[in-house]
Design an enzyme around this catalytic site. Structure first.
Site, mmCIF file in Angstrom:
data_model
loop_
_atom_site.group_PDB
_atom_site.id
_atom_site.type_symbol
_atom_site.label_atom_id
_atom_site.label_comp_id
_atom_site.label_asym_id
_atom_site.label_seq_id
_atom_site.Cartn_x
_atom_site.Cartn_y
_atom_site.Cartn_z
ATOM 1 C CG ASP A 58 49.517 17.266 17.745
ATOM 2 O OD1 ASP A 58 51.066 17.510 18.582
ATOM 3 O OD2 ASP A 58 49.916 17.045 17.126
ATOM 4 C CG ASP A 60 48.602 14.707 22.012
ATOM 5 O OD1 ASP A 60 47.916 14.631 20.811
ATOM 6 O OD2 ASP A 60 50.313 14.200 21.757
ATOM 7 C CG ASP A 125 59.772 9.977 22.788
ATOM 8 O OD1 ASP A 125 59.212 10.791 24.022
ATOM 9 O OD2 ASP A 125 60.306 10.273 21.512
HETATM 10 P P1 ATP Z 1 55.865 16.420 16.902
HETATM 11 O O1 ATP Z 1 56.037 17.627 17.471
HETATM 12 O O2 ATP Z 1 56.433 15.957 16.187
HETATM 13 O O3 ATP Z 1 54.416 15.753 16.966
HETATM 14 P P2 ATP Z 1 55.479 15.108 19.113
HETATM 15 O O4 ATP Z 1 56.284 15.110 20.400
HETATM 16 O O5 ATP Z 1 53.823 15.335 19.446
HETATM 17 O O6 ATP Z 1 56.309 16.446 18.188
HETATM 18 P P3 ATP Z 1 54.138 12.876 19.247
HETATM 19 O O7 ATP Z 1 54.962 11.608 18.077
HETATM 20 O O8 ATP Z 1 53.736 13.942 18.433
HETATM 21 O O9 ATP Z 1 55.724 13.756 19.312
HETATM 22 O O10 ATP Z 1 53.972 11.860 20.140
HETATM 23 C C1 ATP Z 1 53.603 12.395 21.056
HETATM 24 C C2 ATP Z 1 54.497 12.186 22.639
HETATM 25 O O11 ATP Z 1 54.381 10.333 22.463
HETATM 26 C C3 ATP Z 1 55.251 12.282 22.339
HETATM 27 O O12 ATP Z 1 55.935 13.929 23.045
HETATM 28 C C4 ATP Z 1 55.733 11.177 23.260
HETATM 29 O O13 ATP Z 1 55.647 11.952 24.830
HETATM 30 C C5 ATP Z 1 55.044 10.410 23.296
HETATM 31 N N1 ATP Z 1 55.712 9.351 22.319
HETATM 32 C C6 ATP Z 1 55.068 9.146 21.207
HETATM 33 N N2 ATP Z 1 56.226 8.347 20.487
HETATM 34 C C7 ATP Z 1 57.084 7.774 21.578
HETATM 35 C C8 ATP Z 1 57.717 6.075 20.995
HETATM 36 N N3 ATP Z 1 57.791 5.583 20.547
HETATM 37 N N4 ATP Z 1 58.083 5.906 22.706
HETATM 38 C C9 ATP Z 1 57.557 6.264 23.726
HETATM 39 N N5 ATP Z 1 56.799 7.898 23.877
HETATM 40 C C10 ATP Z 1 56.745 8.249 22.751
HETATM 41 MG MG MG Z 2 53.339 16.016 18.845
#
Ligand code: ATP
Ligand code: MG
Length: 388
Positions: A58, A60, A125
Protein backbone atom coordinates in the site's frame (compact mmCIF):
# COMPACT_ATOMS: atom_id res chain seq x y z
CA UNK A 1 13.19 16.06 22.17
CA UNK A 2 15.06 16.87 19.00
CA UNK A 3 15.92 20.23 17.54
CA UNK A 4 15.12 20.99 13.93
CA UNK A 5 17.78 19.47 11.72
CA UNK A 6 18.39 19.38 8.02
CA UNK A 7 17.43 16.17 6.28
CA UNK A 8 19.60 14.44 3.73
CA UNK A 9 18.07 14.95 0.32
CA UNK A 10 18.64 12.33 -2.36
CA UNK A 11 18.10 13.57 -5.92
CA UNK A 12 16.34 11.51 -8.59
CA UNK A 13 19.68 10.31 -9.98
CA UNK A 14 20.69 8.97 -6.54
CA UNK A 15 17.79 6.58 -5.93
CA UNK A 16 15.60 4.10 -7.81
CA UNK A 17 12.09 5.29 -6.93
CA UNK A 18 10.16 5.97 -10.11
CA UNK A 19 6.67 7.41 -10.45
CA UNK A 20 5.91 4.59 -12.87
CA UNK A 21 5.84 2.20 -9.89
CA UNK A 22 3.57 4.34 -7.73
CA UNK A 23 -0.18 3.93 -7.64
CA UNK A 24 -1.57 6.69 -9.95
CA UNK A 25 -4.34 7.41 -7.43
CA UNK A 26 -1.78 8.05 -4.68
CA UNK A 27 0.06 10.40 -7.04
CA UNK A 28 -3.18 12.22 -7.89
CA UNK A 29 -3.89 12.76 -4.20
CA UNK A 30 -0.40 14.13 -3.62
CA UNK A 31 -0.56 16.46 -6.62
CA UNK A 32 -3.94 17.82 -5.59
CA UNK A 33 -2.65 18.52 -2.08
CA UNK A 34 0.39 20.27 -3.55
CA UNK A 35 -1.76 22.38 -5.90
CA UNK A 36 -3.74 23.48 -2.86
CA UNK A 37 -0.58 24.81 -1.27
CA UNK A 38 0.26 21.88 0.98
CA UNK A 39 3.26 19.65 1.46
CA UNK A 40 2.54 16.01 0.67
CA UNK A 41 4.88 13.04 0.55
CA UNK A 42 4.70 9.32 0.05
CA UNK A 43 5.88 7.66 3.25
CA UNK A 44 6.42 4.45 5.16
CA UNK A 45 6.42 0.88 3.88
CA UNK A 46 5.61 1.97 0.31
CA UNK A 47 8.77 4.07 -0.05
CA UNK A 48 10.86 1.37 1.65
CA UNK A 49 9.60 -1.35 -0.67
CA UNK A 50 10.14 0.78 -3.80
CA UNK A 51 13.71 1.44 -2.70
CA UNK A 52 14.17 -2.32 -2.23
CA UNK A 53 12.78 -2.96 -5.71
CA UNK A 54 9.69 -4.68 -4.30
CA UNK A 55 6.05 -4.04 -5.14
CA UNK A 56 4.50 -2.17 -2.21
CA UNK A 57 1.34 -3.47 -0.58
CA UNK A 58 0.00 0.00 0.00
CA UNK A 59 0.94 3.64 -0.41
CA UNK A 60 0.56 5.92 2.58
CA UNK A 61 0.67 9.70 2.32
CA UNK A 62 1.81 12.24 4.91
CA UNK A 63 0.92 15.91 4.64
CA UNK A 64 0.84 19.20 6.51
CA UNK A 65 -2.84 19.58 5.65
CA UNK A 66 -5.13 18.89 8.60
CA UNK A 67 -7.60 16.01 8.35
CA UNK A 68 -10.40 18.55 7.82
CA UNK A 69 -8.54 20.22 4.99
CA UNK A 70 -7.90 16.84 3.38
CA UNK A 71 -11.50 15.85 3.81
CA UNK A 72 -12.79 18.95 2.02
CA UNK A 73 -10.39 18.38 -0.90
CA UNK A 74 -11.61 14.84 -1.54
CA UNK A 75 -15.30 14.03 -1.76
CA UNK A 76 -14.75 10.29 -1.53
CA UNK A 77 -13.06 10.44 1.85
CA UNK A 78 -13.71 9.85 5.52
CA UNK A 79 -11.99 10.92 8.71
CA UNK A 80 -11.20 7.95 10.92
CA UNK A 81 -9.53 7.43 14.29
CA UNK A 82 -10.46 8.70 17.71
CA UNK A 83 -7.34 10.18 19.27
CA UNK A 84 -5.31 10.67 16.16
CA UNK A 85 -7.38 11.40 13.11
CA UNK A 86 -6.49 10.16 9.64
CA UNK A 87 -8.29 10.42 6.35
CA UNK A 88 -9.14 7.45 4.18
CA UNK A 89 -9.75 8.25 0.54
CA UNK A 90 -11.80 5.63 -1.24
CA UNK A 91 -11.48 4.37 -4.80
CA UNK A 92 -13.34 1.84 -6.88
CA UNK A 93 -12.67 -1.81 -6.18
CA UNK A 94 -12.57 -1.32 -2.42
CA UNK A 95 -9.19 0.40 -2.51
CA UNK A 96 -8.48 3.12 -0.01
CA UNK A 97 -5.45 5.30 0.52
CA UNK A 98 -4.50 6.64 3.93
CA UNK A 99 -3.53 10.28 4.33
CA UNK A 100 -2.15 11.29 7.71
CA UNK A 101 -1.23 14.72 8.94
CA UNK A 102 2.38 15.11 10.15
CA UNK A 103 2.43 14.04 13.78
CA UNK A 104 4.11 15.92 16.54
CA UNK A 105 6.76 14.30 18.69
CA UNK A 106 4.61 13.34 21.66
CA UNK A 107 3.81 9.68 21.98
CA UNK A 108 0.26 10.40 23.14
CA UNK A 109 -1.09 12.67 20.43
CA UNK A 110 -3.35 15.43 21.64
CA UNK A 111 -6.41 16.31 19.66
CA UNK A 112 -5.45 18.32 16.62
CA UNK A 113 -1.85 18.88 17.66
CA UNK A 114 0.16 18.25 14.55
CA UNK A 115 3.85 18.45 13.76
CA UNK A 116 6.33 18.84 10.94
CA UNK A 117 7.76 16.39 8.43
CA UNK A 118 10.70 15.98 10.78
CA UNK A 119 8.69 15.17 13.92
CA UNK A 120 6.58 12.84 11.83
CA UNK A 121 9.67 10.98 10.59
CA UNK A 122 11.20 10.75 14.06
CA UNK A 123 8.17 9.24 15.74
CA UNK A 124 8.12 6.33 13.27
CA UNK A 125 9.55 2.93 14.24
CA UNK A 126 12.51 2.08 12.00
CA UNK A 127 14.89 4.26 10.01
CA UNK A 128 13.99 2.39 6.81
CA UNK A 129 10.28 3.07 7.44
CA UNK A 130 10.67 6.83 7.89
CA UNK A 131 11.68 7.97 4.40
CA UNK A 132 9.64 10.48 2.41
CA UNK A 133 9.36 10.54 -1.35
CA UNK A 134 8.48 13.95 -2.74
CA UNK A 135 6.75 13.64 -6.12
CA UNK A 136 7.08 17.41 -6.62
CA UNK A 137 10.81 17.12 -7.32
CA UNK A 138 11.39 13.33 -7.24
CA UNK A 139 13.65 13.51 -4.17
CA UNK A 140 13.88 11.26 -1.14
CA UNK A 141 13.91 13.18 2.13
CA UNK A 142 15.72 11.37 4.95
CA UNK A 143 15.78 12.75 8.52
CA UNK A 144 16.93 9.55 10.19
CA UNK A 145 19.66 7.87 8.12
CA UNK A 146 17.24 5.40 6.57
CA UNK A 147 18.89 5.39 3.14
CA UNK A 148 22.26 4.48 4.59
CA UNK A 149 20.70 1.69 6.64
CA UNK A 150 18.90 0.39 3.55
CA UNK A 151 22.18 0.35 1.65
CA UNK A 152 24.03 -1.40 4.48
CA UNK A 153 21.18 -3.77 5.24
CA UNK A 154 20.55 -2.70 8.82
CA UNK A 155 17.35 -2.69 10.85
CA UNK A 156 17.62 0.19 13.30
CA UNK A 157 15.05 1.76 15.59
CA UNK A 158 14.92 5.56 15.44
CA UNK A 159 16.38 6.97 18.67
CA UNK A 160 17.10 4.96 21.83
CA UNK A 161 15.53 1.53 21.30
CA UNK A 162 14.98 1.08 25.06
CA UNK A 163 12.87 4.22 25.16
CA UNK A 164 11.05 3.48 21.92
CA UNK A 165 10.14 -0.06 23.12
CA UNK A 166 8.97 1.37 26.42
CA UNK A 167 6.71 3.80 24.57
CA UNK A 168 5.30 1.03 22.40
CA UNK A 169 6.41 -2.58 22.98
CA UNK A 170 4.77 -3.74 19.75
CA UNK A 171 7.74 -2.14 17.98
CA UNK A 172 9.85 -5.09 19.16
CA UNK A 173 7.80 -7.45 17.02
CA UNK A 174 8.01 -5.05 14.09
CA UNK A 175 11.81 -5.04 14.33
CA UNK A 176 11.93 -8.82 14.06
CA UNK A 177 9.37 -8.98 11.26
CA UNK A 178 11.12 -6.39 9.13
CA UNK A 179 14.50 -8.07 9.73
CA UNK A 180 13.06 -11.42 8.64
CA UNK A 181 11.38 -9.98 5.58
CA UNK A 182 14.41 -8.06 4.34
CA UNK A 183 17.09 -10.44 5.56
CA UNK A 184 18.76 -7.38 7.14
CA UNK A 185 20.87 -7.48 10.31
CA UNK A 186 19.40 -6.04 13.49
CA UNK A 187 21.70 -3.33 14.80
CA UNK A 188 23.46 -4.59 17.99
CA UNK A 189 22.14 -1.83 20.30
CA UNK A 190 18.64 -2.64 19.13
CA UNK A 191 19.23 -6.40 19.47
CA UNK A 192 20.36 -6.01 23.07
CA UNK A 193 17.35 -3.80 23.82
CA UNK A 194 15.01 -6.48 22.44
CA UNK A 195 16.35 -8.93 25.02
CA UNK A 196 16.34 -6.38 27.83
CA UNK A 197 12.80 -5.19 27.11
CA UNK A 198 11.06 -8.51 26.42
CA UNK A 199 8.91 -8.29 29.57
CA UNK A 200 7.30 -5.12 28.22
CA UNK A 201 5.32 -7.28 25.81
CA UNK A 202 3.14 -8.26 28.75
CA UNK A 203 2.16 -4.65 29.38
CA UNK A 204 1.29 -3.88 25.75
CA UNK A 205 -2.16 -3.96 24.24
CA UNK A 206 -2.67 -7.68 23.73
CA UNK A 207 -4.89 -7.06 20.74
CA UNK A 208 -2.08 -5.20 18.99
CA UNK A 209 0.50 -7.80 20.02
CA UNK A 210 -1.62 -10.51 18.48
CA UNK A 211 -2.22 -8.44 15.35
CA UNK A 212 1.54 -7.97 14.83
CA UNK A 213 2.26 -11.63 15.58
CA UNK A 214 -0.44 -12.65 13.11
CA UNK A 215 1.28 -10.51 10.49
CA UNK A 216 4.59 -12.22 11.31
CA UNK A 217 2.97 -15.55 10.53
CA UNK A 218 1.21 -14.49 7.34
CA UNK A 219 3.74 -12.30 5.56
CA UNK A 220 5.60 -15.17 3.87
CA UNK A 221 8.47 -15.18 6.35
CA UNK A 222 6.97 -17.09 9.27
CA UNK A 223 9.97 -19.38 9.76
CA UNK A 224 12.49 -16.53 9.78
CA UNK A 225 10.22 -14.45 12.04
CA UNK A 226 9.86 -17.26 14.56
CA UNK A 227 13.62 -17.85 14.47
CA UNK A 228 14.18 -14.13 15.09
CA UNK A 229 11.70 -14.11 17.98
CA UNK A 230 13.48 -17.15 19.44
CA UNK A 231 16.91 -15.57 19.02
CA UNK A 232 15.91 -12.40 20.85
CA UNK A 233 14.05 -14.21 23.67
CA UNK A 234 10.66 -12.86 22.57
CA UNK A 235 9.17 -16.21 21.60
CA UNK A 236 9.09 -17.29 25.24
CA UNK A 237 6.80 -14.31 25.89
CA UNK A 238 4.43 -15.20 23.05
CA UNK A 239 4.49 -19.00 22.98
CA UNK A 240 5.93 -20.14 26.32
CA UNK A 241 4.51 -23.65 25.97
CA UNK A 242 6.66 -24.24 22.92
CA UNK A 243 9.73 -24.49 25.15
CA UNK A 244 8.57 -28.12 25.58
CA UNK A 245 9.90 -28.73 22.07
CA UNK A 246 13.42 -27.84 23.20
CA UNK A 247 15.68 -25.06 21.91
CA UNK A 248 16.29 -26.66 18.51
CA UNK A 249 12.75 -27.02 17.25
CA UNK A 250 13.25 -24.46 14.50
CA UNK A 251 16.61 -25.82 13.38
CA UNK A 252 17.27 -26.90 9.83
CA UNK A 253 16.11 -30.46 9.23
CA UNK A 254 13.32 -30.59 11.83
CA UNK A 255 9.83 -31.17 10.43
CA UNK A 256 8.21 -27.95 11.65
CA UNK A 257 10.64 -25.67 9.76
CA UNK A 258 9.99 -27.69 6.61
CA UNK A 259 6.23 -27.14 7.02
CA UNK A 260 6.63 -23.43 7.73
CA UNK A 261 8.95 -23.01 4.78
CA UNK A 262 6.37 -24.59 2.50
CA UNK A 263 3.68 -22.24 3.80
CA UNK A 264 6.01 -19.28 3.31
CA UNK A 265 6.74 -20.35 -0.25
CA UNK A 266 3.05 -20.56 -1.06
CA UNK A 267 2.42 -17.11 0.45
CA UNK A 268 5.34 -15.64 -1.44
CA UNK A 269 4.08 -17.11 -4.69
CA UNK A 270 0.86 -15.15 -4.16
CA UNK A 271 -1.47 -17.67 -2.45
CA UNK A 272 -3.73 -16.22 0.18
CA UNK A 273 -3.20 -18.30 3.31
CA UNK A 274 -4.80 -17.28 6.58
CA UNK A 275 -2.84 -17.20 9.81
CA UNK A 276 -5.10 -19.99 11.11
CA UNK A 277 -3.29 -22.42 8.79
CA UNK A 278 0.10 -21.49 10.25
CA UNK A 279 -1.25 -21.58 13.80
CA UNK A 280 -2.84 -24.97 13.15
CA UNK A 281 0.55 -26.18 11.86
CA UNK A 282 2.27 -24.96 15.01
CA UNK A 283 -0.40 -26.51 17.15
CA UNK A 284 -0.29 -29.91 15.42
CA UNK A 285 3.43 -30.03 16.24
CA UNK A 286 3.11 -29.22 19.90
CA UNK A 287 -0.12 -31.09 20.66
CA UNK A 288 1.36 -34.60 21.13
CA UNK A 289 3.63 -33.14 23.83
CA UNK A 290 0.75 -31.54 25.67
CA UNK A 291 -1.53 -34.54 25.54
CA UNK A 292 -2.09 -36.58 28.63
CA UNK A 293 -2.33 -40.14 27.30
CA UNK A 294 -4.28 -41.31 30.30
CA UNK A 295 -7.01 -38.75 29.75
CA UNK A 296 -9.27 -39.65 26.86
CA UNK A 297 -11.87 -37.01 27.64
CA UNK A 298 -9.67 -34.17 26.55
CA UNK A 299 -11.10 -31.29 24.62
CA UNK A 300 -9.18 -30.01 21.61
CA UNK A 301 -10.43 -26.46 22.20
CA UNK A 302 -9.03 -26.52 25.72
CA UNK A 303 -5.67 -27.79 24.52
CA UNK A 304 -5.50 -25.06 21.88
CA UNK A 305 -6.26 -22.47 24.54
CA UNK A 306 -3.54 -23.93 26.71
CA UNK A 307 -0.98 -24.04 23.89
CA UNK A 308 -1.58 -20.38 23.01
CA UNK A 309 -2.36 -19.16 26.52
CA UNK A 310 -0.06 -16.13 26.35
CA UNK A 311 -1.68 -14.85 23.18
CA UNK A 312 -5.06 -13.23 22.99
CA UNK A 313 -6.25 -15.20 19.98
CA UNK A 314 -9.64 -13.85 18.88
CA UNK A 315 -12.43 -16.36 19.41
CA UNK A 316 -13.22 -16.67 15.69
CA UNK A 317 -9.62 -17.45 14.89
CA UNK A 318 -9.40 -20.03 17.69
CA UNK A 319 -12.52 -21.71 16.36
CA UNK A 320 -11.07 -21.81 12.86
CA UNK A 321 -7.88 -23.42 14.18
CA UNK A 322 -9.92 -25.93 16.14
CA UNK A 323 -12.05 -26.90 13.14
CA UNK A 324 -8.98 -27.17 10.94
CA UNK A 325 -7.10 -29.33 13.44
CA UNK A 326 -10.06 -31.67 13.83
CA UNK A 327 -10.63 -31.92 10.09
CA UNK A 328 -6.93 -32.62 9.57
CA UNK A 329 -6.87 -35.40 12.15
CA UNK A 330 -10.01 -36.99 10.79
CA UNK A 331 -8.58 -36.94 7.27
CA UNK A 332 -5.30 -38.47 8.47
CA UNK A 333 -7.36 -41.21 10.10
CA UNK A 334 -9.06 -41.87 6.75
CA UNK A 335 -5.73 -41.82 4.94
CA UNK A 336 -4.43 -44.51 7.30
CA UNK A 337 -7.49 -46.65 7.89
CA UNK A 338 -9.92 -45.87 5.09
CA UNK A 339 -13.43 -44.51 5.47
CA UNK A 340 -14.96 -41.25 4.35
CA UNK A 341 -13.81 -37.69 4.89
CA UNK A 342 -16.29 -35.76 6.97
CA UNK A 343 -16.82 -32.29 5.61
CA UNK A 344 -17.00 -29.42 8.01
CA UNK A 345 -18.71 -26.21 7.07
CA UNK A 346 -16.17 -24.39 9.24
CA UNK A 347 -13.21 -25.56 7.17
CA UNK A 348 -12.22 -24.26 3.76
CA UNK A 349 -11.35 -27.37 1.71
CA UNK A 350 -8.42 -25.46 0.20
CA UNK A 351 -6.95 -24.92 3.70
CA UNK A 352 -7.13 -28.61 4.49
CA UNK A 353 -5.39 -29.37 1.19
CA UNK A 354 -2.66 -26.86 2.04
CA UNK A 355 -2.17 -28.47 5.45
CA UNK A 356 -1.80 -31.89 3.82
CA UNK A 357 0.60 -30.50 1.31
CA UNK A 358 2.83 -28.85 3.89
CA UNK A 359 2.75 -31.82 6.26
CA UNK A 360 3.07 -34.73 3.85
CA UNK A 361 3.91 -33.33 0.40
CA UNK A 362 2.26 -33.08 -3.00
CA UNK A 363 1.09 -36.63 -3.35
CA UNK A 364 -0.95 -36.51 -0.15
CA UNK A 365 -2.31 -33.14 -1.21
CA UNK A 366 -3.56 -34.71 -4.45
CA UNK A 367 -5.12 -37.54 -2.49
CA UNK A 368 -7.04 -35.25 -0.13
CA UNK A 369 -8.11 -33.07 -3.03
CA UNK A 370 -9.60 -36.05 -4.85
CA UNK A 371 -11.31 -37.19 -1.63
CA UNK A 372 -12.83 -33.77 -1.07
CA UNK A 373 -13.96 -33.56 -4.69
CA UNK A 374 -15.54 -36.97 -4.36
CA UNK A 375 -17.57 -36.00 -1.34
CA UNK A 376 -18.61 -32.63 -2.75
CA UNK A 377 -19.59 -34.47 -5.97
CA UNK A 378 -21.84 -36.72 -3.89
CA UNK A 379 -23.38 -33.73 -2.23
CA UNK A 380 -24.07 -32.04 -5.55
CA UNK A 381 -25.66 -35.20 -6.85
CA UNK A 382 -27.89 -35.61 -3.83
CA UNK A 383 -28.91 -31.95 -4.03
CA UNK A 384 -29.70 -32.46 -7.71
CA UNK A 385 -31.88 -35.40 -6.78
CA UNK A 386 -33.80 -33.34 -4.28
CA UNK A 387 -34.25 -30.64 -6.89
CA UNK A 388 -35.79 -33.16 -9.26
P1 ATP B 1 3.81 -3.53 5.74
O1 ATP B 1 4.46 -3.78 4.44
O2 ATP B 1 3.79 -4.72 6.65
O3 ATP B 1 2.51 -2.82 5.67
P2 ATP B 1 4.66 -1.05 6.88
O4 ATP B 1 6.02 -0.54 7.26
O5 ATP B 1 3.92 -0.31 5.85
O6 ATP B 1 4.86 -2.55 6.48
P3 ATP B 1 2.40 -0.55 8.58
O7 ATP B 1 1.95 -1.32 9.76
O8 ATP B 1 1.55 -0.49 7.37
O9 ATP B 1 3.84 -1.15 8.21
O10 ATP B 1 2.75 0.92 9.08
C1 ATP B 1 2.98 2.01 8.20
C2 ATP B 1 4.07 2.92 8.75
O11 ATP B 1 3.67 3.46 10.02
C3 ATP B 1 5.40 2.22 9.02
O12 ATP B 1 6.20 2.16 7.86
C4 ATP B 1 6.01 3.10 10.11
O13 ATP B 1 6.61 4.23 9.55
C5 ATP B 1 4.80 3.54 10.91
N1 ATP B 1 4.52 2.66 12.06
C6 ATP B 1 3.77 1.54 12.10
N2 ATP B 1 3.71 1.02 13.33
C7 ATP B 1 4.43 1.84 14.14
C8 ATP B 1 4.75 1.85 15.53
N3 ATP B 1 4.31 0.90 16.34
N4 ATP B 1 5.52 2.88 16.00
C9 ATP B 1 5.96 3.85 15.16
N5 ATP B 1 5.71 3.88 13.85
C10 ATP B 1 4.95 2.91 13.33
MG1 MG C 1 1.85 -0.77 5.24
Amino acid sequence: VSEESLPKIYQRSEHVVSRANIDPDALKIIYRLIRSGHIAYLVGGGVRDLLLGKTPKDFDIATDATPRQVKTLFRNSRIIGRRFKLVHIFFSGGKNIEVSTFRDSSEEPLDNVFGSAETDARRRDLTINALFYNPADYTIIDYVGGIEDLRKGIIRVIGDPNIRFQEDPVRMLRVVRHASRTGFEIDPWCGQALKDCKDLLKTASQVRVYEEFRKDLSAGYSLESLRGLLKYDLLEMLLPKFSILGPNFLDEGAHLPICLERIDMLVRSGQLISSSVTLATLFLKIEPHLMDESDDSYDIGEIIKYAFDSLVVPRKERERIEALVMAFKQAVEVQENGGAIKKSRFVEPEELIILFSVFFGDESARWIRSQLNKSSGNKRRSKAKIAQ
